[in-house]
Design a protein around this motif. Structure first.
Motif, PDB file in Angstrom:
ATOM      1  N   ASP A   1       0.968  -1.240  -0.041  1.00  0.00           N
ATOM      2  CA  ASP A   1      -0.324  -0.145   0.114  1.00  0.00           C
ATOM      3  C   ASP A   1       0.942   1.100   0.111  1.00  0.00           C
ATOM      4  OD1 ASP A   1      -2.362  -1.306  -0.021  1.00  0.00           O
ATOM      5  OD2 ASP A   1      -2.452  -1.565   2.098  1.00  0.00           O
ATOM      6  N   HIS A   2       2.187   1.028   0.521  1.00  0.00           N
ATOM      7  CA  HIS A   2       3.057   2.468   0.495  1.00  0.00           C
ATOM      8  C   HIS A   2       3.595   2.990  -0.877  1.00  0.00           C
ATOM      9  CE1 HIS A   2       2.677   2.027   4.833  1.00  0.00           C
ATOM     10  NE2 HIS A   2       2.859   0.742   4.563  1.00  0.00           N
ATOM     11  N   CYS A   3       4.069   1.884  -1.693  1.00  0.00           N
ATOM     12  CA  CYS A   3       4.807   1.995  -2.736  1.00  0.00           C
ATOM     13  C   CYS A   3       3.966   1.584  -3.965  1.00  0.00           C
ATOM     14  CB  CYS A   3       5.948   1.621  -2.883  1.00  0.00           C
ATOM     15  SG  CYS A   3       6.598   0.131  -2.834  1.00  0.00           S
ATOM     16  N   HIS A   4       3.035   0.715  -3.717  1.00  0.00           N
ATOM     17  CA  HIS A   4       1.954   0.375  -4.860  1.00  0.00           C
ATOM     18  C   HIS A   4       2.735  -0.870  -5.732  1.00  0.00           C
ATOM     19  CE1 HIS A   4      -1.006   3.197  -3.657  1.00  0.00           C
ATOM     20  NE2 HIS A   4      -0.151   4.112  -4.000  1.00  0.00           N
ATOM     21  N   PHE A   5       3.818  -1.480  -5.112  1.00  0.00           N
ATOM     22  CA  PHE A   5       4.512  -2.249  -5.726  1.00  0.00           C
ATOM     23  C   PHE A   5       3.830  -3.717  -5.728  1.00  0.00           C
ATOM     24  CE2 PHE A   5       7.513  -5.985  -5.337  1.00  0.00           C
ATOM     25  CZ  PHE A   5       7.924  -5.903  -6.626  1.00  0.00           C
ATOM     26  N   LYS A   6       3.740  -4.371  -6.768  1.00  0.00           N
ATOM     27  CA  LYS A   6       2.933  -5.670  -6.779  1.00  0.00           C
ATOM     28  C   LYS A   6       3.597  -6.850  -7.573  1.00  0.00           C
ATOM     29  CE  LYS A   6      -0.254  -4.180 -10.625  1.00  0.00           C
ATOM     30  NZ  LYS A   6      -1.436  -4.284 -11.004  1.00  0.00           N
ATOM     31  N   ASN A   7       3.388  -8.024  -6.971  1.00  0.00           N
ATOM     32  CA  ASN A   7       4.049  -9.049  -7.805  1.00  0.00           C
ATOM     33  C   ASN A   7       3.271 -10.357  -7.670  1.00  0.00           C
ATOM     34  OD1 ASN A   7       6.140 -10.812  -9.095  1.00  0.00           O
ATOM     35  ND2 ASN A   7       7.079 -11.224  -7.034  1.00  0.00           N
ATOM     36  N   SER A   8       3.390 -11.150  -8.493  1.00  0.00           N
ATOM     37  CA  SER A   8       2.674 -12.488  -8.490  1.00  0.00           C
ATOM     38  C   SER A   8       3.434 -13.745  -9.029  1.00  0.00           C
ATOM     39  CB  SER A   8       1.189 -12.551  -9.144  1.00  0.00           C
ATOM     40  OG  SER A   8       1.060 -12.153 -10.434  1.00  0.00           O
ATOM     41  N   GLU A   9       3.241 -14.807  -8.405  1.00  0.00           N
ATOM     42  CA  GLU A   9       3.932 -16.076  -8.874  1.00  0.00           C
ATOM     43  C   GLU A   9       3.304 -17.114  -8.352  1.00  0.00           C
ATOM     44  OE1 GLU A   9       7.797 -16.783  -7.221  1.00  0.00           O
ATOM     45  OE2 GLU A   9       7.890 -15.162  -6.451  1.00  0.00           O
ATOM     46  N   ILE A  10       3.726 -18.417  -8.850  1.00  0.00           N
ATOM     47  CA  ILE A  10       3.228 -19.647  -8.455  1.00  0.00           C
ATOM     48  C   ILE A  10       4.333 -20.658  -7.872  1.00  0.00           C
ATOM     49  CG2 ILE A  10       1.238 -19.600  -9.943  1.00  0.00           C
ATOM     50  CD1 ILE A  10       2.726 -22.238 -11.413  1.00  0.00           C
ATOM     51  N   GLN A  11       4.017 -21.369  -7.068  1.00  0.00           N
ATOM     52  CA  GLN A  11       4.987 -22.380  -6.569  1.00  0.00           C
ATOM     53  C   GLN A  11       4.575 -23.849  -6.614  1.00  0.00           C
ATOM     54  OE1 GLN A  11       7.260 -21.810  -3.215  1.00  0.00           O
ATOM     55  NE2 GLN A  11       8.536 -20.101  -3.905  1.00  0.00           N
ATOM     56  N   SER A  12       5.124 -24.897  -7.081  1.00  0.00           N
ATOM     57  CA  SER A  12       4.493 -26.311  -7.042  1.00  0.00           C
ATOM     58  C   SER A  12       4.560 -26.550  -5.441  1.00  0.00           C
ATOM     59  CB  SER A  12       5.552 -27.048  -7.738  1.00  0.00           C
ATOM     60  OG  SER A  12       5.068 -28.541  -7.328  1.00  0.00           O
ATOM     61  N   ALA A  13       3.427 -27.355  -5.118  1.00  0.00           N
ATOM     62  CA  ALA A  13       3.084 -27.680  -3.580  1.00  0.00           C
ATOM     63  C   ALA A  13       3.394 -29.035  -3.752  1.00  0.00           C
ATOM     64  CB  ALA A  13       1.774 -27.528  -3.364  1.00  0.00           C
ATOM     65  N   GLY A  14       3.896 -29.742  -4.678  1.00  0.00           N
ATOM     66  CA  GLY A  14       4.226 -31.117  -4.621  1.00  0.00           C
ATOM     67  C   GLY A  14       5.630 -31.484  -4.513  1.00  0.00           C
ATOM     68  N   GLU A  15       6.148 -32.637  -4.679  1.00  0.00           N
ATOM     69  CA  GLU A  15       7.507 -32.940  -4.763  1.00  0.00           C
ATOM     70  C   GLU A  15       7.907 -32.697  -6.150  1.00  0.00           C
ATOM     71  OE1 GLU A  15       6.578 -37.773  -5.424  1.00  0.00           O
ATOM     72  OE2 GLU A  15       7.699 -37.054  -3.469  1.00  0.00           O
ATOM     73  N   ILE A  16       9.372 -32.714  -6.172  1.00  0.00           N
ATOM     74  CA  ILE A  16      10.216 -32.820  -7.502  1.00  0.00           C
ATOM     75  C   ILE A  16       9.839 -34.181  -8.016  1.00  0.00           C
ATOM     76  CG2 ILE A  16      12.356 -32.917  -8.693  1.00  0.00           C
ATOM     77  CD1 ILE A  16      13.302 -31.060  -6.496  1.00  0.00           C
ATOM     78  N   GLN A  17       9.509 -34.087  -9.250  1.00  0.00           N
ATOM     79  CA  GLN A  17       9.062 -35.362  -9.982  1.00  0.00           C
ATOM     80  C   GLN A  17      10.206 -36.282 -10.313  1.00  0.00           C
ATOM     81  OE1 GLN A  17       5.649 -36.039 -10.004  1.00  0.00           O
ATOM     82  NE2 GLN A  17       5.703 -34.022  -8.993  1.00  0.00           N
ATOM     83  N   GLN A  18       9.874 -37.765 -10.411  1.00  0.00           N
ATOM     84  CA  GLN A  18      11.119 -38.478 -10.711  1.00  0.00           C
ATOM     85  C   GLN A  18      11.965 -38.166 -12.257  1.00  0.00           C
ATOM     86  OE1 GLN A  18      12.034 -40.588  -8.412  1.00  0.00           O
ATOM     87  NE2 GLN A  18      10.473 -40.774  -7.005  1.00  0.00           N
ATOM     88  N   ARG A  19      11.149 -37.598 -12.985  1.00  0.00           N
ATOM     89  CA  ARG A  19      11.641 -37.346 -14.401  1.00  0.00           C
ATOM     90  C   ARG A  19      11.412 -36.095 -14.765  1.00  0.00           C
ATOM     91  NH1 ARG A  19      11.200 -42.679 -18.287  1.00  0.00           N
ATOM     92  NH2 ARG A  19      12.055 -44.464 -16.932  1.00  0.00           N
ATOM     93  N   GLY A  20      12.108 -35.451 -15.680  1.00  0.00           N
ATOM     94  CA  GLY A  20      11.878 -34.212 -16.211  1.00  0.00           C
ATOM     95  C   GLY A  20      10.645 -34.339 -17.170  1.00  0.00           C
ATOM     96  N   SER A  21      10.129 -33.310 -17.620  1.00  0.00           N
ATOM     97  CA  SER A  21       8.847 -33.229 -18.463  1.00  0.00           C
ATOM     98  C   SER A  21       9.058 -32.026 -19.648  1.00  0.00           C
ATOM     99  CB  SER A  21       7.715 -33.356 -17.979  1.00  0.00           C
ATOM    100  OG  SER A  21       7.373 -32.204 -17.002  1.00  0.00           O
ATOM    101  N   LYS A  22       8.607 -32.399 -20.857  1.00  0.00           N
ATOM    102  CA  LYS A  22       8.656 -31.388 -22.008  1.00  0.00           C
ATOM    103  C   LYS A  22       7.402 -31.612 -22.812  1.00  0.00           C
ATOM    104  CE  LYS A  22      11.137 -29.449 -26.008  1.00  0.00           C
ATOM    105  NZ  LYS A  22      12.212 -29.697 -26.813  1.00  0.00           N
ATOM    106  N   TYR A  23       6.411 -30.143 -22.831  1.00  0.00           N
ATOM    107  CA  TYR A  23       5.287 -30.300 -23.437  1.00  0.00           C
ATOM    108  C   TYR A  23       5.535 -29.437 -24.643  1.00  0.00           C
ATOM    109  CZ  TYR A  23       3.196 -32.120 -19.057  1.00  0.00           C
ATOM    110  OH  TYR A  23       2.932 -32.716 -17.949  1.00  0.00           O
ATOM    111  N   THR A  24       4.982 -29.724 -25.779  1.00  0.00           N
ATOM    112  CA  THR A  24       4.903 -28.918 -26.967  1.00  0.00           C
ATOM    113  C   THR A  24       3.584 -28.896 -27.487  1.00  0.00           C
ATOM    114  OG1 THR A  24       7.194 -30.033 -27.456  1.00  0.00           O
ATOM    115  CG2 THR A  24       6.017 -28.931 -29.514  1.00  0.00           C
TER     116      THR A  24
END
Length: 379
Positions: A76-99
């Motif tokens: 409220d003082h400087c009107h700076f804002k930011n938004s992001e997400i974080q995974s609430a689960g564990e690191i998966q056993q493998r990486g993934s790529k979506y196309t």
């Protein structure tokens, strides 16, 4: 219902609970309190003006994906804002790529989960966005954020680095044409070594439009995710291995698997049906030694298949797969079945790695190699 299911309910269920709690609040006594909060708000330090701001947290579950935490900060003082997400689960056993290949305006509406370790690419213009803050948006929102970030300080670049600014103008023009719908088709992709990013699929996707691929992480990627410390392992100063819960150990499985560290596969001996064989392997989750167990089973009225299972005592990784035994037949085969009764769902089905599965009623088309070999029921 578990605590995790209560915390990470989908948005539809949370809205229904708010409505129900609102009705209860109207008829409740003054002494009664009804907690209808969906978003949790906490005071936190603003990194822009160092005053106190408000961070809001929303715990939710994305259908057909997993749990995430959506965070939003406002000062409220400087009107700076930011938004992001974080995974609430564990690191998966493998990486993934979506196309995803976009060929219509409806594809812009697909949801996208981009974790902080994910690489976003627009393949047609060779544009790569390195890992940064996590984002939950749709395809159009992600592309507009990329366009906005590239446009910032463009005037300063024209004065200081005119050649770079001219090259960037070409990329910006192509991005605008993509968002206007005048550059269909074009392809985007997200690559996440942690496996916690996602692009929403559609049952109407034709072959080659949407692909999902899992891959084994390299040692460098594991080190970047904090799964192992290469330097500490090399000089012997690393922390001792963490003991995992007993129910995730191979010795607690039913029926029990062979003792670990045993290689009872002899190249000179024939594989005997219904006998469990074990041979050493490397865990794709933590890259440590583990055992892969194999058993040959004879399916009545069909042929022999090999059931393979890998269980890691270090990290708890599990996988299973079916491979057909014997030689490759001279001809392929196509089997069509009409499911007319509930009993038909209980029929056994063996799907090999090279099999394509089609269900016209659901507009479902599973390409070869998508889910590996499986021996299960139609249901």
């Amino acid at each position: 219902m578990s605590m995790a299911q209560d915390l990470f309910a989908d948005m539809g269920r949370k809205v229904e609970e708010m409505r129900a709690n609102g009705d209860r609040t109207e008829g409740a006594d003054d002494d009664e309190e009804v907690d209808s909060r969906v978003v949790d708000a906490i005071e936190s330090l603003c990194m822009n003006c160092h005053e106190d701001g408000i961070t809001k947290l929303l715990l939710t579950r994305i259908p057909f994906f997993r749990e995430i935490v959506i965070m939003s900060f406002y000062c409220d003082h400087c009107h700076f804002k930011n938004s992001e997400i974080q995974s609430a689960g564990e690191i998966q056993q493998r990486g993934s790529k979506y196309t995803l290949k976009l060929d219509s305006g409806a594809d812009f509406e697909r949801q996208v989960v981009k974790s902080d370790g994910c690489v976003f690419r627009v393949d047609d213009i060779d544009l790569e966005i390195p890992p940064g803050r996590g984002q939950y948006s749709n395809v159009e929102g992600i592309l507009r954020m990329v366009l906005s970030d590239l446009e910032s300080h463009q005037e300063d670049r024209r004065k200081q680095m005119p050649e770079v600014a001219a090259q960037l103008d070409v990329v910006l023009e192509k991005l605008r044409n993509m968002l206007d719908g005048s550059s269909f088709p074009f392809t985007i992709s997200i690559d996440d070594p942690a496996g916690n990013s996602w692009i929403e699929p559609s049952p109407r996707d034709h072959a080659g439009k949407y692909t999902r691929r899992e891959y084994l992480r390299t040692r460098e990627q594991n080190e970047a995710l904090g799964l192992e410390d290469g330097k500490a392992q090399r000089d012997g100063t690393g922390a001792p291995d963490t003991e995992i819960r007993p129910e995730y150990k191979a010795t607690q499985m039913t029926p029990a698997m062979p003792d670990g560290g045993v290689n009872n596969v002899d190249a000179d001996d024939e594989i005997v049906e219904n006998r469990v064989y074990s041979f050493p392997a490397t865990c794709p989750g933590c890259m440590k030694p583990c055992d892969t167990n194999m058993k040959m089973v004879n399916i009545p009225h069909f042929k022999q298949v090999v059931v393979m299972s890998t269980v890691c005592d270090h990290c708890g990784y599990r996988s299973n797969e079916i491979k057909t035994g014997g030689e490759i037949p001279e001809k392929g085969c196509r089997i069509t079945m009409s499911v007319e009764r509930p009993e038909d769902l209980a029929r056994d089905i063996l799907k090999s790695e090279s099999c394509r599965l089609i269900c016209p009623g659901l507009e479902l088309d599973v390409q070869p190699g998508t889910v590996g070999g499986r021996f299960t029921t139609i249901e």
